[in-house]
Design a protein around this motif. Structure first.
Motif, PDB file in Angstrom:
ATOM      1  N   ALA A  28      -2.838  32.877  89.501  1.00 45.50           N
ATOM      2  CA  ALA A  28      -1.551  32.310  89.895  1.00 45.50           C
ATOM      3  C   ALA A  28      -0.744  31.896  88.677  1.00 45.50           C
ATOM      4  O   ALA A  28      -1.294  31.510  87.641  1.00 45.50           O
ATOM      5  CB  ALA A  28      -1.753  31.103  90.807  1.00 45.50           C
ATOM      6  N   MET A  36       6.067  29.931  92.606  1.00 49.27           N
ATOM      7  CA  MET A  36       4.652  30.293  92.540  1.00 49.27           C
ATOM      8  C   MET A  36       4.481  31.775  92.836  1.00 49.27           C
ATOM      9  O   MET A  36       5.052  32.301  93.788  1.00 49.27           O
ATOM     10  CB  MET A  36       3.855  29.481  93.558  1.00 49.27           C
ATOM     11  CG  MET A  36       2.372  29.820  93.590  1.00 49.27           C
ATOM     12  SD  MET A  36       1.480  28.922  94.882  1.00 49.27           S
ATOM     13  CE  MET A  36       2.041  29.818  96.341  1.00 49.27           C
ATOM     14  N   PHE A  52       2.731  29.475  87.912  1.00 49.11           N
ATOM     15  CA  PHE A  52       3.731  28.531  88.383  1.00 49.11           C
ATOM     16  C   PHE A  52       4.796  28.396  87.301  1.00 49.11           C
ATOM     17  O   PHE A  52       4.464  28.178  86.129  1.00 49.11           O
ATOM     18  CB  PHE A  52       3.103  27.159  88.650  1.00 49.11           C
ATOM     19  CG  PHE A  52       2.067  27.148  89.735  1.00 49.11           C
ATOM     20  CD1 PHE A  52       2.393  26.784  91.027  1.00 49.11           C
ATOM     21  CD2 PHE A  52       0.753  27.511  89.462  1.00 49.11           C
ATOM     22  CE1 PHE A  52       1.442  26.767  92.018  1.00 49.11           C
ATOM     23  CE2 PHE A  52      -0.211  27.496  90.451  1.00 49.11           C
ATOM     24  CZ  PHE A  52       0.135  27.131  91.737  1.00 49.11           C
ATOM     25  N   VAL A  99       1.143  34.317  93.294  1.00 45.00           N
ATOM     26  CA  VAL A  99      -0.313  34.407  93.394  1.00 45.00           C
ATOM     27  C   VAL A  99      -0.700  35.862  93.628  1.00 45.00           C
ATOM     28  O   VAL A  99      -0.133  36.521  94.508  1.00 45.00           O
ATOM     29  CB  VAL A  99      -0.851  33.537  94.548  1.00 45.00           C
ATOM     30  CG1 VAL A  99      -2.343  33.778  94.748  1.00 45.00           C
ATOM     31  CG2 VAL A  99      -0.592  32.064  94.278  1.00 45.00           C
ATOM     32  N   LEU A 104       5.038  22.281  96.743  1.00 42.86           N
ATOM     33  CA  LEU A 104       5.136  22.579  95.326  1.00 42.86           C
ATOM     34  C   LEU A 104       6.563  22.419  94.836  1.00 42.86           C
ATOM     35  O   LEU A 104       7.505  22.737  95.542  1.00 42.86           O
ATOM     36  CB  LEU A 104       4.655  23.996  95.052  1.00 42.86           C
ATOM     37  CG  LEU A 104       3.195  24.282  95.396  1.00 42.86           C
ATOM     38  CD1 LEU A 104       2.872  25.718  95.076  1.00 42.86           C
ATOM     39  CD2 LEU A 104       2.274  23.345  94.639  1.00 42.86           C
TER      40      LEU A 104
END
Length: 298
Positions: free
Chosen positions: A98, A51, A100, A53, A47
């Protein structure tokens, strides 16, 4: 548009639009998703965003940068950019939310508290955080509040700014949570290597300076190392060179001062250490694609 924005848009336009993905919200810096299977592809994924989650139900097993990790119900998984994910195993009932975000917007959210994030997730490489019942309730309320706002049929002015304000508060809460996980004293953790310490010192120095627009040699002199060694350490620890870290924070300072203060362009130029408004204007146009006066109102 920089590489991070391109990567973000690519994900938003391809992987996140598959049938098993629900994109709640996306812009050039943020993606929010519900229960997608993005990271369960058989090939490795790396990625280009930060992030977070939240596991709502079930569990997942995954190798993160080659280290086996388990994410269980009511735990948070937090990873910085350039983290790789392989060997996924998900329970049938696995559900998660999640978020981002790019480094650019994260630095806007956290400002001087970015060093907490960097220390925990770049240097200490902590990925899974267990939260208590009160934090779980707060997390659920937070996501529910965002869903109400996102899916409202009413059109709100300043929609993106409101979203960013919500998320800024959430990331500050997260930083406060992980700050509480650190030792009470400020002694250097002996498990850290000298390069870990140097990287943290560099980021702390960079974050503490009102004038960041300086050559790598200046920072290296302050830290009593060679510019080449400082650059190598930064690249090894974060995937970015020292000059990239400096430039990124300079650009965020420019963006912040233009958009969030009433200072004149000349005052901002002086405040951030540029030699003159002409040079400042060329620098802004080179990196943002527009002059300061236009960037201020975009």
């Amino acid at each position: 548009m920089d590489r991070e924005e391109l990567t973000l848009n690519k994900i938003a336009e391809s992987q996140l639009t598959e049938a098993d993905a629900t994109v709640s919200y996306s812009d050039s810096d943020i993606i929010m998703i519900d229960n997608i299977r993005l990271l369960t592809e058989p090939s490795p994924n790396r990625l280009q965003m930060n992030m977070v989650v939240f596991c709502c139900k079930g569990k997942a097993n995954v190798d993160i940068d080659g280290t086996h990790t388990e994410l269980a119900e009511n735990r948070l998984l937090v990873c910085p950019p350039n983290t790789s994910f392989t060997n996924f195993m998900l329970s049938p009932e696995f559900e998660f939310n999640a978020i981002f975000v790019t480094n650019r917007i994260l630095q806007t959210f956290l400002r001087e508290k970015m060093t907490i994030w960097t220390d925990m997730f770049y240097i200490q490489r902590i990925h899974v955080i267990t939260i208590d019942e009160e934090d779980i309730a707060l997390m659920n309320h937070f996501f529910n509040m965002l869903r109400i706002f996102i899916y409202s049929k009413k059109t709100y002015n300043f929609h993106n700014e409101v979203m960013q304000s919500f998320l800024s508060g959430a990331f500050l809460c997260l930083c406060g949570l992980v700050k509480g996980m650190q030792p009470a004293d400020n002694n250097v953790d002996l498990r850290h290597s000298s390069s870990d310490e140097l990287f943290q010192q560099f980021l702390e120095l960079l974050g503490s300076l009102p004038v960041k627009h300086r050559p790598v040699e200046w920072y290296a002199d302050e830290l009593c190392v060679s510019p080449k060694y400082l650059t190598t350490v930064c690249k090894n620890k974060s995937g970015k060179t020292a000059i990239e870290w400096i430039r990124e924070q300079v650009l965020e300072d420019i963006r912040y001062n233009l958009k969030q203060t009433d200072l004149s362009i000349k005052q901002i130029c002086n405040k951030l250490g540029f030699p003159n408004p002409s040079f400042f204007g060329k620098y802004v146009k080179e990196h943002f694609g527009m002059p300061p006066a236009q960037l201020r109102y975009v």
